[in-house]
Write a protein that holds these residues in place. Structure first.
Motif, PDB file in Angstrom:
ATOM      1  N   UNK A 141       2.343   7.808  -0.607  1.00 49.76           N
ATOM      2  CA  UNK A 141       1.899   8.205  -1.941  1.00 49.76           C
ATOM      3  C   UNK A 141       1.482   9.665  -1.977  1.00 49.76           C
ATOM      4  N   UNK A 142       1.228  10.240  -0.799  1.00 48.19           N
ATOM      5  CA  UNK A 142       0.817  11.638  -0.715  1.00 48.19           C
ATOM      6  C   UNK A 142       1.906  12.552  -0.172  1.00 48.19           C
ATOM      7  N   UNK A 197       0.800  -1.234   0.000  1.00 46.36           N
ATOM      8  CA  UNK A 197       0.000   0.000   0.000  1.00 46.36           C
ATOM      9  C   UNK A 197       0.827   1.275   0.000  1.00 46.36           C
ATOM     10  N   UNK A 198       2.082   1.210   0.427  1.00 44.22           N
ATOM     11  CA  UNK A 198       2.941   2.376   0.658  1.00 44.22           C
ATOM     12  C   UNK A 198       2.369   3.283   1.751  1.00 44.22           C
ATOM     13  N   UNK A 199       1.569   2.702   2.608  1.00 41.00           N
ATOM     14  CA  UNK A 199       1.058   3.416   3.779  1.00 41.00           C
ATOM     15  C   UNK A 199       1.492   2.684   5.052  1.00 41.00           C
ATOM     16  N   UNK A 200       1.754   3.454   6.104  1.00 42.95           N
ATOM     17  CA  UNK A 200       2.002   2.868   7.416  1.00 42.95           C
ATOM     18  C   UNK A 200       0.717   2.999   8.221  1.00 42.95           C
ATOM     19  N   UNK A 201       0.098   1.848   8.531  1.00 41.17           N
ATOM     20  CA  UNK A 201      -1.127   1.811   9.306  1.00 41.17           C
ATOM     21  C   UNK A 201      -0.824   1.290  10.705  1.00 41.17           C
ATOM     22  N   UNK A 202      -1.309   2.001  11.715  1.00 48.51           N
ATOM     23  CA  UNK A 202      -1.108   1.623  13.102  1.00 48.51           C
ATOM     24  C   UNK A 202      -2.406   1.088  13.686  1.00 48.51           C
TER      25      UNK A 202
END
Length: 279
Positions: A266-267, A248-253
């Motif tokens: 991505x942003x 996803x190229x996101x870090x989700x906590x």
């Protein structure tokens, strides 16, 4: 964590760190000690063994003898000699930078994490915070034997092909360090905060933003998780899965039932260093 230069059938590693002048003024002995220790950690994080140290010390106002004493203490404890450098006198506060040369037979990269791998944290919890800041000291009360064994486990795991990617936990803390790993590898991750190894009765936010002295985030294939954790556990280092890598190229906590996006690469870039062509 370090530059890796191919030399024959191995890599020469070069790492460097600078100590902030206010840190030197507030805790000169520990600043000197840390100037070597953090470099050794960078070399180990790349799957290498530290070999030699050089330093640049600008002697200004303050307890310069304590700075040097701290450097010598770390050199002796970790068994890595200070072989040269540069010293001069200045009329302002003291400043210090240190560079370390190391060698690696097989490199652990921060560019090679891949979706589907398990995210492990390996942290030595046998210590305490030094002062009111974010430095968790798990080193100065340890024996030289333990310190050297802990550093050696990273290159041993790399040479066994058990750790494809990783980074040492820096002053950016767990989340910041992980984000740098994700950015350079071009991947994302889900991180379960309650799974991060932590000392008893330590404020959670302080711990997540701390430099833990000995701490690594490692990307490991699912089949190798138990073997890697067992190697750290044998040394008394707390190691466990804390999440997984995604595309996803996101870090989700997550914490319990709560889940949030901490950062979306991505942003918004963090360092601007994306995946390498080789990675």
């Amino acid at each position: 964590d370090a530059a890796a230069l191919r030399f024959g059938d191995e890599h020469v590693l070069l790492a460097a760190e600078g100590m902030r002048s206010e840190f030197i003024a507030a805790d000169p002995w520990f600043a000197g000690y840390c100037s070597l220790m953090v470099n050794f950690s960078d070399i180990a994080a790349m799957g290498g063994r530290p070999w030699a140290v050089v330093d640049t010390l600008f002697l200004g106002s303050g307890a310069n003898e304590q700075v040097v004493a701290g450097m010598l203490a770390a050199s002796e404890a970790f068994g890595v000699p200070i072989v040269g450098g540069h010293t001069t006198q200045v009329g302002t506060e003291s400043q210090l930078s240190v560079a370390v040369l190391g060698r690696a037979r097989r490199v652990i990269s921060s560019h090679t994490a891949r979706p589907g791998q398990v995210l492990l944290a390996a942290i030595d919890l046998r210590g305490s915070f030094r002062g009111g800041g974010g430095n968790f000291n798990a080193a100065t009360e340890s024996s030289p034997h333990r310190l050297r064994a802990q550093l050696s486990v990273l290159p041993e795991l790399a040479e066994a092909g058990l750790v494809p990617a990783g980074k040492d936990i820096s002053m950016a803390g767990v989340c910041g360090t992980l984000l740098m790993l994700l950015e350079t590898s071009g991947v994302g991750a889900s991180l379960a905060l309650e799974q991060v190894p932590a000392p008893d009765e330590v404020d959670a936010l302080r711990w997540l933003t701390a430099f833990p002295s000995y701490g690594y985030l490692l990307a490991v294939e699912p089949a190798d998780v138990n073997r890697v954790c067992a190697r750290f556990d044998a040394l008394g280092v707390s190691a466990r899965p804390i999440g997984e890598l995604t595309n996803t190229r996101r870090l989700e906590l997550s914490a319990g039932r709560e889940r949030a996006v901490y950062w979306d690469l991505t942003e918004r870039a963090l360092t601007g260093f994306g995946p390498s062509e080789e990675g």
